[in-house]
Design an enzyme around this catalytic site. Structure first.
Site, PDB file in Angstrom:
ATOM      1  N   GLU A  85       0.876  -1.180   0.000  1.00 52.06           N
ATOM      2  CA  GLU A  85       0.000   0.000   0.000  1.00 52.06           C
ATOM      3  C   GLU A  85       0.901   1.213   0.000  1.00 52.06           C
ATOM      4  O   GLU A  85       1.552   1.507   1.006  1.00 52.06           O
ATOM      5  CB  GLU A  85      -0.926  -0.040   1.224  1.00 52.06           C
ATOM      6  CG  GLU A  85      -1.879   1.142   1.291  1.00 52.06           C
ATOM      7  CD  GLU A  85      -1.649   1.981   2.522  1.00 52.06           C
ATOM      8  OE1 GLU A  85      -1.196   3.138   2.335  1.00 52.06           O
ATOM      9  OE2 GLU A  85      -1.912   1.519   3.639  1.00 52.06           O
ATOM     10  N   CYS A 107      -1.575   8.743   3.404  1.00 52.34           N
ATOM     11  CA  CYS A 107      -1.467   8.147   2.069  1.00 52.34           C
ATOM     12  C   CYS A 107      -2.668   8.437   1.178  1.00 52.34           C
ATOM     13  O   CYS A 107      -2.543   8.464  -0.042  1.00 52.34           O
ATOM     14  CB  CYS A 107      -1.245   6.641   2.194  1.00 52.34           C
ATOM     15  SG  CYS A 107      -2.537   5.802   3.123  1.00 52.34           S
TER      16      CYS A 107
END
Length: 283
Positions: free
Chosen positions: A14, A49
């Site tokens: 990720e 993120c």
């Protein structure tokens, strides 16, 4: 990933990317502005993120959008956001210097329409909005990961999709604010990203029934909820058979008649199968 590869260990990566936000004029502007603020500055001052990285809106709506940001940011963080106890600091001095470099670039510094205050000693940067930054500037070439929010303007909202595609990357998240059903459908069908959210930001990662992960440069695989279990579970295939219905075609010798029948079966042609069988029995 390199360390795991030595042991053939599966991984989920990720990563991140420049997560765009498309804002259309047919919305509840106050609610949309607040939700973008929550996803940008409320999530560790942009150091997340899935933080909104830049906004795309139309030229005739940009000023109204900026004014809404100014109003709501002051409501949330006060007239001097560096004094606010609700705004995160920059993680370290290296990152502070990196972010400062992005907004100090000559062709970018003049585009600041709100914020820009900094305190190097306390590692603080205020929520900063920039309007019409050049697409070839540093701030538009890499993930910002901080409290800076560029706004890019287009003539028509449909051009937003072309702008996202031309960036060449596939972000971890992409966001759209609109009530237009056709735009929602086009957004879902054409934008490639780890996850999409319509009329909000960042909240999808808190829903365990949705897979969370990236695609391309933003990562591979997904997790959260049962998706985490599935990601690291081997799906073992098991087939049980009896002894009836043994197919003679699989065994040698592979005669022309068998090959003709096999070709007919693979083609799915009923007529071809019948002809092959008739030819087999007449041979």
């Amino acid at each position: 990933m390199a360390a795991a590869a030595k042991h053939l260990t599966p991984v989920v990566l990720e990563l991140g990317g420049k997560s765009p936000v498309i804002v259309v004029s047919d919305i509840n502007l106050k609610v949309a502005t607040r939700r973008i603020i929550a996803g940008k500055w409320g999530c560790n001052n942009g150091q997340a993120c899935v933080s909104p990285d830049y906004i795309i809106t139309t030229k005739d709506y940009a000023t109204k959008l900026v004014d809404s940001f100014k109003c709501e940011l002051e409501r949330f963080y006060g007239k001097d956001p560096l004094e606010s106890k609700d705004l995160s600091r920059i993680v370290n001095s290296d990152h502070f210097d990196r972010l400062s470099k992005l907004i100090d670039e000559e062709k970018v510094s003049s585009k600041i329409v709100h914020g820009g205050q900094r305190n190097e000693k306390n590692l603080q940067i205020a929520p900063t909005i920039l309007l019409d930054v050049p697409v070839n500037s540093l701030i538009m070439k890499e993930e910002i990961f901080g409290p800076l929010l560029p706004i890019i303007t287009v003539d028509k909202v449909e051009q937003s999709f072309d702008l996202i595609h031309s960036s060449g990357g596939k972000p971890l998240a992409a966001y759209l604010f609109t009530n237009n059903k056709k735009l929602k459908r086009k957004f879902v069908e054409t934008v490639s990203a780890g996850g999409l959210v319509v009329n909000d930001t960042a909240v999808h990662l808190a829903i365990h029934s949705l897979p969370f992960g990236g695609v391309g440069e933003s990562g591979m695989g997904s997790y959260h909820g049962k998706f985490s279990f599935d990601a690291f579970s081997h799906k073992k295939a098991v087939l049980y058979r009896g002894f009836a219905g043994d197919a003679f075609l699989r065994y040698p010798p592979y005669t022309p008649g068998k090959l003709t029948l096999l070709q007919a079966l693979l083609s799915g042609s009923i007529v071809g199968i019948i002809r092959a069988l008739l030819g087999w029995f007449w041979a």
